[in-house]
Write a protein that holds these residues in place. Sequence first.
Motif, mmCIF file in Angstrom:
data_model
loop_
_atom_site.group_PDB
_atom_site.id
_atom_site.type_symbol
_atom_site.label_atom_id
_atom_site.label_comp_id
_atom_site.label_asym_id
_atom_site.label_seq_id
_atom_site.Cartn_x
_atom_site.Cartn_y
_atom_site.Cartn_z
ATOM 1 N N CYS A 193 -5.135 6.949 2.377
ATOM 2 C CA CYS A 193 -4.788 5.594 2.801
ATOM 3 C C CYS A 193 -4.087 5.611 4.156
ATOM 4 O O CYS A 193 -4.413 4.809 5.045
ATOM 5 C CB CYS A 193 -3.900 4.940 1.748
ATOM 6 S SG CYS A 193 -3.246 3.344 2.237
ATOM 7 N N TYR A 206 0.835 -1.206 0.000
ATOM 8 C CA TYR A 206 0.000 0.000 0.000
ATOM 9 C C TYR A 206 0.866 1.251 0.000
ATOM 10 O O TYR A 206 0.437 2.316 -0.456
ATOM 11 C CB TYR A 206 -1.055 -0.024 1.105
ATOM 12 C CG TYR A 206 -0.712 0.507 2.480
ATOM 13 C CD1 TYR A 206 -0.404 1.849 2.687
ATOM 14 C CD2 TYR A 206 -0.802 -0.317 3.600
ATOM 15 C CE1 TYR A 206 -0.152 2.334 3.955
ATOM 16 C CE2 TYR A 206 -0.549 0.166 4.871
ATOM 17 C CZ TYR A 206 -0.226 1.484 5.049
ATOM 18 O OH TYR A 206 0.022 1.975 6.302
ATOM 19 N N ILE A 228 -8.549 0.900 -3.615
ATOM 20 C CA ILE A 228 -9.859 1.520 -3.881
ATOM 21 C C ILE A 228 -9.693 3.015 -4.164
ATOM 22 O O ILE A 228 -10.235 3.547 -5.143
ATOM 23 C CB ILE A 228 -10.819 1.290 -2.691
ATOM 24 C CG1 ILE A 228 -11.157 -0.196 -2.572
ATOM 25 C CG2 ILE A 228 -12.101 2.114 -2.871
ATOM 26 C CD1 ILE A 228 -11.923 -0.550 -1.321
ATOM 27 N N TYR A 229 -8.956 3.703 -3.285
ATOM 28 C CA TYR A 229 -8.743 5.142 -3.484
ATOM 29 C C TYR A 229 -8.072 5.408 -4.837
ATOM 30 O O TYR A 229 -8.453 6.334 -5.565
ATOM 31 C CB TYR A 229 -7.870 5.717 -2.365
ATOM 32 C CG TYR A 229 -8.510 5.743 -1.000
ATOM 33 C CD1 TYR A 229 -9.844 6.091 -0.839
ATOM 34 C CD2 TYR A 229 -7.778 5.415 0.145
ATOM 35 C CE1 TYR A 229 -10.433 6.120 0.424
ATOM 36 C CE2 TYR A 229 -8.355 5.452 1.401
ATOM 37 C CZ TYR A 229 -9.680 5.793 1.543
ATOM 38 O OH TYR A 229 -10.257 5.827 2.785
ATOM 39 N N SER A 235 -4.694 9.846 -2.796
ATOM 40 C CA SER A 235 -4.893 8.455 -2.381
ATOM 41 C C SER A 235 -3.919 8.078 -1.275
ATOM 42 O O SER A 235 -4.289 7.397 -0.314
ATOM 43 C CB SER A 235 -4.705 7.511 -3.571
ATOM 44 O OG SER A 235 -5.655 7.755 -4.574
ATOM 45 N N THR A 266 -6.587 6.379 6.878
ATOM 46 C CA THR A 266 -7.415 5.208 7.165
ATOM 47 C C THR A 266 -6.674 4.221 8.062
ATOM 48 O O THR A 266 -7.218 3.721 9.052
ATOM 49 C CB THR A 266 -7.824 4.505 5.849
ATOM 50 O OG1 THR A 266 -8.540 5.430 5.025
ATOM 51 C CG2 THR A 266 -8.698 3.288 6.129
ATOM 52 N N ILE A 298 -5.899 -4.009 5.481
ATOM 53 C CA ILE A 298 -6.981 -3.050 5.222
ATOM 54 C C ILE A 298 -6.410 -1.807 4.522
ATOM 55 O O ILE A 298 -7.041 -1.241 3.627
ATOM 56 C CB ILE A 298 -7.685 -2.654 6.533
ATOM 57 C CG1 ILE A 298 -8.418 -3.871 7.118
ATOM 58 C CG2 ILE A 298 -8.686 -1.512 6.298
ATOM 59 C CD1 ILE A 298 -9.016 -3.633 8.488
ATOM 60 N N SER A 351 -7.727 -0.409 0.989
ATOM 61 C CA SER A 351 -8.212 0.977 0.889
ATOM 62 C C SER A 351 -7.382 1.766 -0.125
ATOM 63 O O SER A 351 -7.922 2.588 -0.873
ATOM 64 C CB SER A 351 -8.169 1.663 2.259
ATOM 65 O OG SER A 351 -6.834 1.814 2.710
ATOM 66 N N SER A 352 -6.068 1.506 -0.176
ATOM 67 C CA SER A 352 -5.214 2.197 -1.130
ATOM 68 C C SER A 352 -5.616 1.874 -2.563
ATOM 69 O O SER A 352 -5.687 2.768 -3.420
ATOM 70 C CB SER A 352 -3.747 1.821 -0.894
ATOM 71 O OG SER A 352 -2.907 2.465 -1.815
#
Length: 488
Positions: free
Chosen positions: A393, A229, A372-373, A389, A396, A365, A369-370
């Motif tokens: 990330c 990530y 997705i962003y 992003s 988050t 996670i 999330s990375s």
Amino acid sequence: MSTKNKHSLGFNAIMNMVLTSSSVIFPLITVPYVSRTLNPAGMGAVSFAQSIVTYFSLVAMLGISTYGVRACAQVRDDERELAHVVQELLIILAVSTTIVFAIYLVALAVVPRFSEDRPLFLIFGIALWLASFGVEWFYQAIEQYGYIAIRSIAVKLIGLILMFILVQNVRDYRIYGAIVVFTGYGANILNMLRLHRLVRFRPWKELNIRRHFKPMRSFFVSSISSGMYAQAEMVLLGFLAPNNIVGIYQLVAKIKNMLVMAINSVVNVMLPRLSYYASNAHDKYRDLLIKNIGFVLLFASAGIAVATFNARSIIDILGGDQYQAAATPFLLILPALLFVSLNTVLSQYLISSGREEQYAIVNFIGLISSIIYCLILIPLYGAAGAALSCSLCELTALIIRCIYARDFLRRIIPHIQLWQAPVSAIIAGLLTVLVTKPWIPDNPILHILVTCLIFVCFYFGGLSLTRENITISITERIWQLLRIKRTH
């Protein structure tokens, strides 16, 4: 290895600051030259290849870069057991790296984006082996930061000379890639050559490799997740955008990484000592984590403020006219400085307190999330989307880590000065802009020097007025030294 050979945390911190300073100073010398020589497209090609190899290397390492520090630190006073651990981990790495390298070669043959520049990717493939057998984790565990700093600086100096001699035009981007591999991993060769002087290897029959598999699982997942990530926006940008856009963003990422290294220079030397205190001295363990958070708030707040009002000057110095589009992504990535550094501290807590599974979950996670962003923002905003992003990330991941560490945070927050550094930095930054705006020189170097000097004065004044603990401690220490000198 006897504990009497260990240096103090102060010495380790100084050596790590020297190492970190070199990791900041050398790019300040090299980045302006190669950015202008290779242009954004050439730099983008090298950065994309480097990011891809980093992904493969993370898998090959199996989390040993983190697990090895803890495993060796716990037995560093037992020479025989330390030798067993090091030898067992090296055998595991030999098997995993062989498998991963074979997969890497297949990927170069079948993935079109990789086969576009196979020679460059083959050059970076060497880094897979050098990363796996560098045993950096061993030297960190026994706290040989003096050796780490000296050999790293020596390799960087050689790389610097090679770069100025061999990289002369846009076509030399592959040569630059080879120099990047050398400066990043060449010191690992010295590590292996020196290892036999510190570790006496044992017969195979005394080894127990399987004992590492269970504790390594969490480190494996977490190291891959956190590493991926951290590089996700660069990799996805490489697949979703041309090399020139990747080149714009890589400059932003380099500057961010330099600032993060500077902020974390003291924090990173604490992990071996935290692992030791976690089992032997709980009060020192808590105090050390509180001190870490204080350092992060102090330096990250200043770094974000200074970088904000010097954004265009920094881009102009390091990249030149071809990289002016990097100014907006740079501003969007600055919040990550604070989030990354706080994540480092909380990760140290989770690792040193034996909560590897939670550490792994957070990083997994963070990876999801990375992705997705990046998939949402990069197609819309390009390099700016990648920078945003990164910040989202890290935020988050920080929120989730705080949730997992909430019981411990409740106990230490009353002892942490949370607002003094950020508030002082904001006020000092605003005052600096107001004072310098009417007369500040156009020269970017002078602009940075003048604004930084004025900011430091305002910032130190604000920290002193708010009685920030670290500032007061440093001030008192300086006064004590001055009194001693006067008496002599």
